[in-house]
Motif scaffolding. Sequence first.
Motif, PDB file in Angstrom:
ATOM      1  N   GLU A 122      58.340  62.435  10.368  1.00 31.18           N
ATOM      2  CA  GLU A 122      59.492  62.187   9.314  1.00 31.18           C
ATOM      3  C   GLU A 122      59.606  60.322   9.401  1.00 31.18           C
ATOM      4  N   GLY A 123      59.941  60.095  10.564  1.00 31.38           N
ATOM      5  CA  GLY A 123      59.987  58.583  10.830  1.00 31.38           C
ATOM      6  C   GLY A 123      58.853  57.877  10.493  1.00 31.38           C
ATOM      7  N   VAL A 124      57.708  58.271  10.868  1.00 34.31           N
ATOM      8  CA  VAL A 124      56.568  57.604  10.607  1.00 34.31           C
ATOM      9  C   VAL A 124      56.483  57.716   9.081  1.00 34.31           C
ATOM     10  N   ARG A 125      56.596  58.659   8.306  1.00 29.59           N
ATOM     11  CA  ARG A 125      56.453  58.664   6.847  1.00 29.59           C
ATOM     12  C   ARG A 125      57.357  57.833   6.246  1.00 29.59           C
ATOM     13  N   GLU A 126      58.569  57.551   6.748  1.00 30.85           N
ATOM     14  CA  GLU A 126      59.672  56.812   6.296  1.00 30.85           C
ATOM     15  C   GLU A 126      59.181  55.371   6.161  1.00 30.85           C
ATOM     16  N   LEU A 127      58.569  55.071   7.404  1.00 31.03           N
ATOM     17  CA  LEU A 127      58.258  53.705   7.949  1.00 31.03           C
ATOM     18  C   LEU A 127      57.078  53.380   7.008  1.00 31.03           C
ATOM     19  N   GLU A 128      56.010  54.281   6.795  1.00 30.01           N
ATOM     20  CA  GLU A 128      54.571  53.791   6.331  1.00 30.01           C
ATOM     21  C   GLU A 128      54.383  55.390   5.348  1.00 30.01           C
ATOM     22  N   PRO A 129      54.828  55.228   4.157  1.00 29.78           N
ATOM     23  CA  PRO A 129      54.465  56.521   3.382  1.00 29.78           C
ATOM     24  C   PRO A 129      52.918  56.913   3.156  1.00 29.78           C
ATOM     25  N   SER A 130      52.127  56.066   3.507  1.00 26.82           N
ATOM     26  CA  SER A 130      50.932  56.218   3.299  1.00 26.82           C
ATOM     27  C   SER A 130      50.264  57.010   4.420  1.00 26.82           C
ATOM     28  N   LEU A 131      50.962  57.220   5.500  1.00 23.11           N
ATOM     29  CA  LEU A 131      50.611  57.761   6.655  1.00 23.11           C
ATOM     30  C   LEU A 131      51.221  59.259   6.865  1.00 23.11           C
ATOM     31  N   GLU A 132      51.903  59.714   5.950  1.00 20.12           N
ATOM     32  CA  GLU A 132      52.722  60.954   5.688  1.00 20.12           C
ATOM     33  C   GLU A 132      51.612  61.958   6.166  1.00 20.12           C
ATOM     34  N   GLY A 133      51.832  62.955   7.176  1.00 21.35           N
ATOM     35  CA  GLY A 133      51.176  64.019   7.549  1.00 21.35           C
ATOM     36  C   GLY A 133      50.007  63.707   8.645  1.00 21.35           C
ATOM     37  N   ARG A 134      50.015  62.172   8.923  1.00 21.10           N
ATOM     38  CA  ARG A 134      48.667  61.761   9.569  1.00 21.10           C
ATOM     39  C   ARG A 134      48.993  61.658  11.021  1.00 21.10           C
TER      40      ARG A 134
END
Length: 337
Positions: A122-134
């Motif tokens: 979730e933290g990765v997604r918040e920082l870089e939304p394009s990387l959601e689920g990656r």
Amino acid sequence: MYQTSQPRGDSPVSIIGAGITGAWHALLLAEAGRAVTLHERSDAAMTQSTSHWAGGMLAPWCEAEASEPVISRLGIRSLDLWRRHFPETAFNGSLVVAHPRDRADFERFARLTSGYRRLDAEGVRELEPSLEGRFRDGLFYPDEGHVEPRRVLPRLHAAIAKAGGDIKFGSDAEADDLDGLVIDCRGLAARDREPSLRGVKGEMIVIETAEVELLRPVRLIHPRWPLYVIPRGDGRFMLGATSIEAEDNGVSVRSALELLGAAYVVHPAFGEARIVEFGAGLRPAFPDNLPKISIEQERITVNGLYRHGFLLAPALAELTLAFLSRGEIDNEVMQCA
């Protein structure tokens, strides 16, 4: 540091090489009131300069994974100089990610570095939304930054002129023909004075896509082909990571495949991106991969910045200025003949 005698403070200063190292030296010396002339053998586009092909990452904490402590020390100091002289510099941090199969390498990177905050998916997604689920986790280095070399070098040159420095493009100056103090920032071209220098090839690819947005450099940890993806604006991204012990300036098929394949791992949309440019630069390096400032009467040579040109150049220029102004010597990077 200790103090020693230095050239006269009123001596004119000629700097050879208008890449990132020479430009920062010219800027700080001109701002200090010295009469500075910066000589560059190529034209203002600087397409033949190593700096033209650089990544421009300002990442002293990430670089600690594979560098000596002096790189982090000087790099952290350089961040302050970038902020002071170019407040528009992007300090959005760096993000490090890896896939689960490379967990051991990811944890090794974490052990060898500092200054980061661990993120979950979730933290990765918040920082870089394009990387959601990656990626299920990441390391965020909030104080790091990056510059676009081809944009910041002209700004540096303009700042030098504003401070009273003179820049002469198309000037293939020889040190022995110049009066006063000479600072040699020629990179590999200085092997006539520094025969132990070698060239380390760094390859890069620029791609373009509207399907991915990144706000900061993203590093992919991988045991065979680590990668960094640097946003360049307008949907463009620079892919880089290679450090090859070769002195040609071409991009090999293997490197291109590995860089593009790694980018696809970061985000599948990169697989549909348009390739804009291939290129490579030769980084000047000494056998220990550490920078060196050599002082010999009216001649100072600054070289061996290896992969860290944009990170180290401001701090090294400050050290040279401290020597010329106060006779101070930094024992880790300076040598007096």
